[in-house]
Write a protein that holds these residues in place. Structure first.
Motif, short mmCIF file in Angstrom:
data_model
loop_
_atom_site.label_atom_id
_atom_site.label_comp_id
_atom_site.label_asym_id
_atom_site.label_seq_id
_atom_site.Cartn_x
_atom_site.Cartn_y
_atom_site.Cartn_z
N GLN A 173 68.67 85.94 98.27
CA GLN A 173 67.51 85.63 99.11
C GLN A 173 67.86 85.81 100.59
OE1 GLN A 173 66.63 81.67 97.73
NE2 GLN A 173 65.12 82.40 96.24
N HIS A 174 69.04 85.38 100.96
CA HIS A 174 69.48 85.53 102.35
C HIS A 174 69.59 87.01 102.72
CE1 HIS A 174 71.23 84.39 106.14
NE2 HIS A 174 72.29 85.14 105.90
N ILE A 175 70.14 87.80 101.82
CA ILE A 175 70.24 89.24 102.05
C ILE A 175 68.85 89.85 102.19
CG2 ILE A 175 70.87 91.44 100.95
CD1 ILE A 175 73.33 89.90 99.80
N ASP A 176 67.92 89.45 101.35
CA ASP A 176 66.55 89.95 101.44
C ASP A 176 65.92 89.60 102.78
OD1 ASP A 176 66.76 91.04 98.90
OD2 ASP A 176 65.68 89.38 97.93
N GLN A 177 66.15 88.38 103.26
CA GLN A 177 65.62 87.97 104.56
C GLN A 177 66.23 88.79 105.69
OE1 GLN A 177 66.61 83.81 104.54
NE2 GLN A 177 64.78 83.21 103.41
N LEU A 178 67.54 89.00 105.63
CA LEU A 178 68.20 89.80 106.65
C LEU A 178 67.70 91.25 106.63
CD1 LEU A 178 71.85 88.48 106.34
CD2 LEU A 178 70.25 88.07 108.22
N GLN A 179 67.51 91.78 105.44
CA GLN A 179 67.01 93.15 105.32
C GLN A 179 65.61 93.27 105.92
OE1 GLN A 179 66.60 94.68 101.29
NE2 GLN A 179 67.54 96.58 101.98
N ALA A 180 64.76 92.30 105.68
CA ALA A 180 63.42 92.31 106.25
C ALA A 180 63.48 92.27 107.78
CB ALA A 180 62.61 91.13 105.71
N ARG A 181 64.39 91.48 108.33
CA ARG A 181 64.56 91.42 109.78
C ARG A 181 65.03 92.76 110.33
NH1 ARG A 181 68.11 86.63 111.74
NH2 ARG A 181 67.48 87.52 113.73
N ILE A 182 65.94 93.40 109.61
CA ILE A 182 66.45 94.71 110.06
C ILE A 182 65.31 95.72 110.08
CG2 ILE A 182 67.90 96.67 109.37
CD1 ILE A 182 69.96 94.54 108.40
N TRP A 183 64.49 95.73 109.04
CA TRP A 183 63.38 96.69 108.99
C TRP A 183 62.40 96.42 110.14
CZ3 TRP A 183 62.59 96.07 103.05
CH2 TRP A 183 63.55 96.82 102.39
N LYS A 184 62.16 95.17 110.43
CA LYS A 184 61.26 94.84 111.54
C LYS A 184 61.86 95.31 112.86
CE LYS A 184 58.64 91.14 113.66
NZ LYS A 184 58.21 89.77 113.59
N LEU A 185 63.16 95.07 113.05
CA LEU A 185 63.83 95.52 114.27
C LEU A 185 63.83 97.04 114.39
CD1 LEU A 185 66.84 93.05 114.43
CD2 LEU A 185 64.95 93.22 116.06
N GLU A 186 64.03 97.74 113.28
CA GLU A 186 63.97 99.20 113.30
C GLU A 186 62.63 99.67 113.85
OE1 GLU A 186 64.61 100.37 109.26
OE2 GLU A 186 66.78 100.35 109.46
N GLY A 187 61.56 99.06 113.36
CA GLY A 187 60.22 99.42 113.82
C GLY A 187 60.02 99.12 115.29
#
Length: 92
Positions: A10-24
């Protein structure tokens, strides 16, 4: 043990979502359009080989995940996430 693993996932999923948002956000500020960002993201992932991309584009998700795992040695979840993220970028 399984509870810790689930929390870590779950923590990895949250971090991945943050990364995708930052990429955008970074792409937006840099003036990079969606097509260019998608191309850059594909180029930055060595597991997204021509074979994997073609399989994903044909809707053969399971075969694409298998090919990604062979190319990278990644686990099932990481390969599934990468292929699904690629497919989502195609659909966007």
């Amino acid at each position: 043990m399984f509870g810790r693993l689930r929390r870590a996932e779950q923590h990895i999923d949250q971090l991945q979502a943050r990364i995708w948002k930052l990429e955008g956000l970074i792409a937006e500020r840099a003036g990079v359009d969606g097509d260019e960002l998608a191309r850059l993201l594909v180029e930055s992932d060595p597991g997204l080989t021509t074979e994997v991309r073609e399989l994903a584009e044909q809707g053969q998700t399971v075969a694409a995940i298998r090919a990604y795992r062979v190319a990278t040695g990644a686990g099932l979840k990481a390969a599934k996430d990468a292929v699904e993220a690629y497919a989502a970028r195609l659909a966007a």
